[in-house]
Write a protein that holds these residues in place. Sequence first.
Motif, PDB file in Angstrom:
ATOM      1  N   GLU A  41       0.833  -1.104  -0.030  1.00  0.00           N
ATOM      2  CA  GLU A  41       0.036  -0.141  -0.050  1.00  0.00           C
ATOM      3  C   GLU A  41       0.853   1.197   0.085  1.00  0.00           C
ATOM      4  OE1 GLU A  41      -4.238  -1.282   2.204  1.00  0.00           O
ATOM      5  OE2 GLU A  41      -2.441  -1.021   3.158  1.00  0.00           O
ATOM      6  N   MET A  44       2.341   1.533  -3.411  1.00  0.00           N
ATOM      7  CA  MET A  44       1.372   2.126  -4.397  1.00  0.00           C
ATOM      8  C   MET A  44       0.793   3.419  -4.247  1.00  0.00           C
ATOM      9  SD  MET A  44       0.729  -0.365  -6.528  1.00  0.00           S
ATOM     10  CE  MET A  44       2.789  -0.453  -6.967  1.00  0.00           C
ATOM     11  N   ALA A  46      -1.637   4.033  -2.121  1.00  0.00           N
ATOM     12  CA  ALA A  46      -3.190   4.016  -2.117  1.00  0.00           C
ATOM     13  C   ALA A  46      -3.640   2.908  -1.006  1.00  0.00           C
ATOM     14  CB  ALA A  46      -3.832   3.682  -3.245  1.00  0.00           C
ATOM     15  N   LEU A  48      -5.279  -0.275  -0.209  1.00  0.00           N
ATOM     16  CA  LEU A  48      -5.722  -1.621  -1.113  1.00  0.00           C
ATOM     17  C   LEU A  48      -6.838  -2.369  -0.573  1.00  0.00           C
ATOM     18  CD1 LEU A  48      -2.297  -2.618  -2.405  1.00  0.00           C
ATOM     19  CD2 LEU A  48      -3.857  -0.921  -3.491  1.00  0.00           C
ATOM     20  N   THR A  59     -10.449  -2.443  -2.087  1.00  0.00           N
ATOM     21  CA  THR A  59     -10.819  -1.359  -2.573  1.00  0.00           C
ATOM     22  C   THR A  59     -10.832  -0.968  -3.780  1.00  0.00           C
ATOM     23  OG1 THR A  59      -8.451  -0.074  -2.331  1.00  0.00           O
ATOM     24  CG2 THR A  59      -9.830  -0.166  -0.467  1.00  0.00           C
ATOM     25  N   GLU A  60     -11.219   0.039  -4.589  1.00  0.00           N
ATOM     26  CA  GLU A  60     -11.209   0.178  -6.138  1.00  0.00           C
ATOM     27  C   GLU A  60      -9.735   0.107  -6.408  1.00  0.00           C
ATOM     28  OE1 GLU A  60     -12.268   0.337  -9.799  1.00  0.00           O
ATOM     29  OE2 GLU A  60     -13.668   0.026  -8.137  1.00  0.00           O
ATOM     30  N   ALA A  61      -8.867   0.742  -5.718  1.00  0.00           N
ATOM     31  CA  ALA A  61      -7.579   0.745  -6.211  1.00  0.00           C
ATOM     32  C   ALA A  61      -6.977  -0.843  -6.032  1.00  0.00           C
ATOM     33  CB  ALA A  61      -6.374   1.689  -5.396  1.00  0.00           C
ATOM     34  N   ARG A  64      -8.414  -2.767  -9.084  1.00  0.00           N
ATOM     35  CA  ARG A  64      -7.475  -2.229 -10.408  1.00  0.00           C
ATOM     36  C   ARG A  64      -6.154  -3.064 -10.357  1.00  0.00           C
ATOM     37  NH1 ARG A  64      -9.420   3.105  -9.201  1.00  0.00           N
ATOM     38  NH2 ARG A  64      -7.357   3.566  -8.555  1.00  0.00           N
ATOM     39  N   LEU A  65      -5.809  -3.294  -9.165  1.00  0.00           N
ATOM     40  CA  LEU A  65      -4.132  -4.107  -9.192  1.00  0.00           C
ATOM     41  C   LEU A  65      -4.373  -5.336  -9.237  1.00  0.00           C
ATOM     42  CD1 LEU A  65      -1.261  -3.119  -8.804  1.00  0.00           C
ATOM     43  CD2 LEU A  65      -1.578  -3.419  -6.293  1.00  0.00           C
TER      44      LEU A  65
END
Length: 304
Positions: A41, A44, A46, A48, A59-61, A64-65
């Motif tokens: 996290e 990144m 963000a 996660l 999460t949205e992040a 996406r990963l």
Amino acid sequence: MFTADNMRFLLELSRTGRIADAAKRLDVDQTTVSRRITRLEKDMGARLFDRGSSGWQLTEAGRRLVPYAEAVESTLLAALDATSSAGSGSLHGTVRILTPDGFGAYVLVPGLGMVRDRHPDLFTELRTSTTHDLVTGRDFDLAVTLERPSPRSVSVSKLANYDLRLYASRRYLDSHSAIESLDDLEDHTLVWYVNAILDVEPLRRLERLLPEDRAQVQTNNITGHYQAVRYGVGIAPLPTYIGNADPDLVPVLPDKFVAERTYWLVVPRELARLARVQAVIEILLDIVSENPDLRAPGQGGDSR
């Protein structure tokens, strides 16, 4: 410093939703999982996962990963797959399979001897369930589903068609009134899924073929249906691959009640090229082709 190895921790935690389960699958302690996620996290920039009483949710992040983490995992698995197969001449590793409970217990498990015979160093993990979200967790190498999922990140193909018919035991039929039409079922005990948890559309549609609110005995799996019929509790719709295999069961209204259903084969695209996954798929197709009550694509009765 960013490391691709931390992506493994993201995947396992996203699949299990719990630190303890992810740690067990990764063969590390829980502190290591938590530390790796925190490190990822930070790398990144963000958050996660959302931490809650019901578990760790992406999460949205984080979502996406996941595809990138799966790509890393796929590449590593393919490399290990190729290396181990080339070095020993046999397949190694584990293939995780998800199926509906009926198919898993009554079709796949009896056929798993083929895996042992052909690939003695290969392990299989089978999890069965009949739920709407069977494949959303992606915690599988291949799955068999009653509903056709979106092909966004998986390969989907028709595995087989099968029929549901009404069955009763000879003992039950000998001790109850005759059944000559669907209306006669009003005087009999019907067995089916628990309405409150039945969320699979191909099974819900079956309710339209039977008298409303007539399932006086409800269980959450098909083994319960089969046992209820076998011991004379009542009448239940069963796949013919279960009902026809028991000589004590008799089809009820065979000319008036039949419901065709389809099984779909689902494989994550990033795992489809693995030799061990392909080997189990080949065996699965052989199991289907040898079952007289399953119709593989192209066989008679495949109208879809």
